[in-house]
Design a protein around this motif. Sequence first.
Motif, PDB file in Angstrom:
ATOM      1  N   GLU A  79       0.850  -1.194   0.000  1.00  0.00           N
ATOM      2  CA  GLU A  79       0.000   0.000   0.000  1.00  0.00           C
ATOM      3  C   GLU A  79       0.889   1.249   0.000  1.00  0.00           C
ATOM      4  N   ALA A  80       0.599   2.170  -0.906  1.00  0.00           N
ATOM      5  CA  ALA A  80       1.444   3.369  -1.028  1.00  0.00           C
ATOM      6  C   ALA A  80       1.370   4.245   0.211  1.00  0.00           C
ATOM      7  N   ASP A  81       0.194   4.254   0.858  1.00  0.00           N
ATOM      8  CA  ASP A  81       0.038   5.133   2.025  1.00  0.00           C
ATOM      9  C   ASP A  81      -0.344   4.279   3.222  1.00  0.00           C
ATOM     10  N   ARG A  82      -1.611   4.359   3.674  1.00  0.00           N
ATOM     11  CA  ARG A  82      -2.085   3.549   4.789  1.00  0.00           C
ATOM     12  C   ARG A  82      -3.278   2.731   4.318  1.00  0.00           C
ATOM     13  N   VAL A  83      -3.425   1.519   4.848  1.00  0.00           N
ATOM     14  CA  VAL A  83      -4.523   0.665   4.391  1.00  0.00           C
ATOM     15  C   VAL A  83      -5.878   1.254   4.798  1.00  0.00           C
ATOM     16  N   ALA A  84      -6.859   0.998   3.967  1.00  0.00           N
ATOM     17  CA  ALA A  84      -8.254   1.408   4.230  1.00  0.00           C
ATOM     18  C   ALA A  84      -8.376   2.885   4.551  1.00  0.00           C
ATOM     19  N   ALA A  85      -7.512   3.696   3.959  1.00  0.00           N
ATOM     20  CA  ALA A  85      -7.500   5.117   4.289  1.00  0.00           C
ATOM     21  C   ALA A  85      -7.753   6.003   3.073  1.00  0.00           C
ATOM     22  N   GLY A  86      -7.641   5.476   1.884  1.00  0.00           N
ATOM     23  CA  GLY A  86      -7.829   6.296   0.690  1.00  0.00           C
ATOM     24  C   GLY A  86      -9.303   6.393   0.348  1.00  0.00           C
ATOM     25  N   VAL A  87      -9.665   5.958  -0.834  1.00  0.00           N
ATOM     26  CA  VAL A  87     -11.068   5.998  -1.249  1.00  0.00           C
ATOM     27  C   VAL A  87     -11.935   5.237  -0.247  1.00  0.00           C
ATOM     28  N   THR A  88     -11.442   4.082   0.212  1.00  0.00           N
ATOM     29  CA  THR A  88     -12.221   3.243   1.119  1.00  0.00           C
ATOM     30  C   THR A  88     -12.490   3.928   2.459  1.00  0.00           C
ATOM     31  N   GLY A  89     -11.577   4.758   2.920  1.00  0.00           N
ATOM     32  CA  GLY A  89     -11.775   5.438   4.197  1.00  0.00           C
ATOM     33  C   GLY A  89     -12.665   6.656   4.080  1.00  0.00           C
ATOM     34  N   HIS A  90     -13.103   6.956   2.847  1.00  0.00           N
ATOM     35  CA  HIS A  90     -13.873   8.176   2.620  1.00  0.00           C
ATOM     36  C   HIS A  90     -15.160   7.917   1.837  1.00  0.00           C
ATOM     37  N   THR A  91     -15.609   6.689   1.866  1.00  0.00           N
ATOM     38  CA  THR A  91     -16.809   6.309   1.133  1.00  0.00           C
ATOM     39  C   THR A  91     -18.060   6.654   1.942  1.00  0.00           C
ATOM     40  N   THR A  92     -19.237   6.429   1.325  1.00  0.00           N
ATOM     41  CA  THR A  92     -20.478   6.509   2.089  1.00  0.00           C
ATOM     42  C   THR A  92     -20.777   5.171   2.757  1.00  0.00           C
ATOM     43  N   ALA A  93     -20.139   4.106   2.265  1.00  0.00           N
ATOM     44  CA  ALA A  93     -20.192   2.781   2.884  1.00  0.00           C
ATOM     45  C   ALA A  93     -21.572   2.138   2.854  1.00  0.00           C
ATOM     46  N   LYS A  94     -22.196   2.214   1.692  1.00  0.00           N
ATOM     47  CA  LYS A  94     -23.401   1.425   1.466  1.00  0.00           C
ATOM     48  C   LYS A  94     -22.973   0.115   0.818  1.00  0.00           C
ATOM     49  N   LEU A  95     -23.505  -0.969   1.346  1.00  0.00           N
ATOM     50  CA  LEU A  95     -23.221  -2.290   0.789  1.00  0.00           C
ATOM     51  C   LEU A  95     -24.475  -2.725   0.050  1.00  0.00           C
ATOM     52  N   THR A  96     -24.482  -2.553  -1.251  1.00  0.00           N
ATOM     53  CA  THR A  96     -25.747  -2.770  -1.937  1.00  0.00           C
ATOM     54  C   THR A  96     -25.563  -3.163  -3.397  1.00  0.00           C
ATOM     55  N   ALA A  97     -26.528  -3.897  -3.884  1.00  0.00           N
ATOM     56  CA  ALA A  97     -26.586  -4.223  -5.312  1.00  0.00           C
ATOM     57  C   ALA A  97     -27.445  -3.215  -6.061  1.00  0.00           C
ATOM     58  N   ALA A  98     -28.024  -2.265  -5.344  1.00  0.00           N
ATOM     59  CA  ALA A  98     -28.861  -1.227  -5.975  1.00  0.00           C
ATOM     60  C   ALA A  98     -27.970  -0.029  -6.280  1.00  0.00           C
ATOM     61  N   HIS A  99     -27.579   0.104  -7.513  1.00  0.00           N
ATOM     62  CA  HIS A  99     -26.603   1.112  -7.905  1.00  0.00           C
ATOM     63  C   HIS A  99     -27.250   2.234  -8.701  1.00  0.00           C
ATOM     64  N   GLY A 100     -28.320   2.784  -8.183  1.00  0.00           N
ATOM     65  CA  GLY A 100     -29.035   3.815  -8.938  1.00  0.00           C
ATOM     66  C   GLY A 100     -29.842   3.163 -10.051  1.00  0.00           C
ATOM     67  N   LEU A 101     -29.961   3.864 -11.163  1.00  0.00           N
ATOM     68  CA  LEU A 101     -30.767   3.341 -12.270  1.00  0.00           C
ATOM     69  C   LEU A 101     -29.848   2.577 -13.226  1.00  0.00           C
ATOM     70  N   VAL A 102     -29.583   1.312 -12.923  1.00  0.00           N
ATOM     71  CA  VAL A 102     -28.636   0.561 -13.759  1.00  0.00           C
ATOM     72  C   VAL A 102     -29.246  -0.646 -14.458  1.00  0.00           C
ATOM     73  N   TYR A 103     -30.289  -1.235 -13.858  1.00  0.00           N
ATOM     74  CA  TYR A 103     -30.708  -2.545 -14.377  1.00  0.00           C
ATOM     75  C   TYR A 103     -31.429  -2.464 -15.711  1.00  0.00           C
ATOM     76  N   GLU A 104     -32.163  -1.399 -15.926  1.00  0.00           N
ATOM     77  CA  GLU A 104     -32.823  -1.262 -17.230  1.00  0.00           C
ATOM     78  C   GLU A 104     -31.761  -1.075 -18.317  1.00  0.00           C
ATOM     79  N   ARG A 105     -30.727  -0.278 -17.996  1.00  0.00           N
ATOM     80  CA  ARG A 105     -29.638  -0.068 -18.963  1.00  0.00           C
ATOM     81  C   ARG A 105     -28.852  -1.363 -19.180  1.00  0.00           C
ATOM     82  N   LEU A 106     -28.556  -2.093 -18.093  1.00  0.00           N
ATOM     83  CA  LEU A 106     -27.813  -3.341 -18.236  1.00  0.00           C
ATOM     84  C   LEU A 106     -28.586  -4.348 -19.080  1.00  0.00           C
ATOM     85  N   ARG A 107     -29.898  -4.368 -18.884  1.00  0.00           N
ATOM     86  CA  ARG A 107     -30.709  -5.310 -19.653  1.00  0.00           C
ATOM     87  C   ARG A 107     -30.623  -4.986 -21.143  1.00  0.00           C
ATOM     88  N   ARG A 108     -30.571  -3.664 -21.445  1.00  0.00           N
ATOM     89  CA  ARG A 108     -30.466  -3.269 -22.861  1.00  0.00           C
ATOM     90  C   ARG A 108     -29.083  -3.552 -23.430  1.00  0.00           C
TER      91      ARG A 108
END
Length: 509
Positions: free
Chosen positions: A62-91
């Motif tokens: 790790e260039a800096d510190r573990v779990a401190a970059g993007v991961t340490g600054h996320t909103t931390a939702k654990l979800t398969a619901a990624h906004g409006l994606v499934y209709e687009r993915l189906r197409r």
Amino acid sequence: MTPGYELPGTDESYWMATSEHPVFPALEADRTADVVVVGGGVAGLSTAWELARAGRGVVVLEADRVAAGVTGHTTAKLTAAHGLVYERLRRTRGPEGAARYAASQQAAVERAESVAAELGIACDLERASAFTFTTDPGRRAEFEAEAEAAAAAGLDAAYVRETELPFPVAAAVRVDRQAQFHPRRYLLGLASDLRARGGVIHERTRVTGLGEGSPCRVTTESGLTVAARDVVVATHVPVFDRALLFARMSPRRELVVAAPLAAEDAPEHMYITDEGGKRSVRTAPLDGDRRLLIVTGEDFTPGTGDTRERFRRLDAWMRDHFPAGPTAYRWAAQDNDVSDGVPLIGPFHPGARHVYVATGFGGWGMSGGVMAGQLLTAVLTGDAPAWAGLYDPRRLRSTVREGTRLLARQAEVARHFVGDRVMGSRADSAEEVAPGTGAVVRDGARHLAVYRDAEGRTHSLSARCTHLGCLVAFNQAETSWECPCHGSRFGVDGRVLQGPAVRPLPPAE
Ligand code: FES
């Protein structure tokens, strides 16, 4: 910008402020491993842990510190619901592609919960539903179609017209069986167990080179190497990129503000809308009577516009919509959107035999990172699932949809390379740069990134990003230099805060 506006709260992520900060030693000698994982965020640590569990000898760099970059600054939702994606993915990827995306992301939600339980990690993991909403009645048909597509893809999804939010919505897609958690506590738990399984973590060890072969060999800034049969590059944007993956991704930064809220006023579930610069809402446990309201939004390309004004707008939106107390924390997150909307996880390039990548999570890196760990471990242990091709970075990118986005993206990069339209941080001379601010100053044929500290001293660097040479711009709210082309970020002393750049901005003579 509103004159005299003071940024709200402490400039620190809640996740960073409320977790331990274990220190792992830097690499001090050449070494070998079965697999070297470059990057200690959610994708890197999840992959390393899964591989160690499968019996592989793993080294994480790790260039800096573990779990401190993007991961340490996320909103931390654990979800398969990624906004409006499934209709687009189906197409774009067909019903089977949409179903595979849904199943793999939902499996990651379940995986994080089961791993946290198995390892006894106290990471405040809570089950909640994920809502994507609109306040525009004219979009109801769009949301109905998305709910139908998400349900057809296998998610527990429904179209609804009402939520618990304290303001009306016109329509929403509700997806049940999702989760939210404290990402750093989860990942530090993984890191601890990884070491117990013989895995090794080196922090403050920046990788600068990669030799592909048998074995592969990664080289660090200090010249030390790690030789391994396989290499996984999980560095947000690949730090070396033979497949030019960065050209298929757009960097996106977003801001977060967090404030205490009485428990009886706190929404139980997670919310997001793409309206008004995007708004995402969740809460986290705080103390007996209160929860922490976490509001994310104001999407922007790094290095563009006025970040202080964006913080002001986001904080005002939170106060207009919730009876929150004083803002306690503010921070920013960054991610990359892939031009076809699907993360890049798998072999690094068409000729790669032992080098893999995980990147481009489009703001959904928690489920995506956990899923990448499962997927890459399956691939590396010879048990690739049928759905691996969905995320394969070598997938054809010549669809009309991706091609159009790719061209638009490259046109934008070219514009920033020329640099004459980067707004908001230009000055004619260093004398014009006020204390506590920075600006790009032209000096003959050169462009200088000039920061003047509170004591009035100037710190001058080359303004050419060390990745591919675009001009950086100053972010006053975060006191950093940012590159609008692929999202590299630098401190006012020139050090790399975020790649793909691996070399600092050199001082200007
Ligand atoms: Fe690519 Fe700056 S990040 S040129």
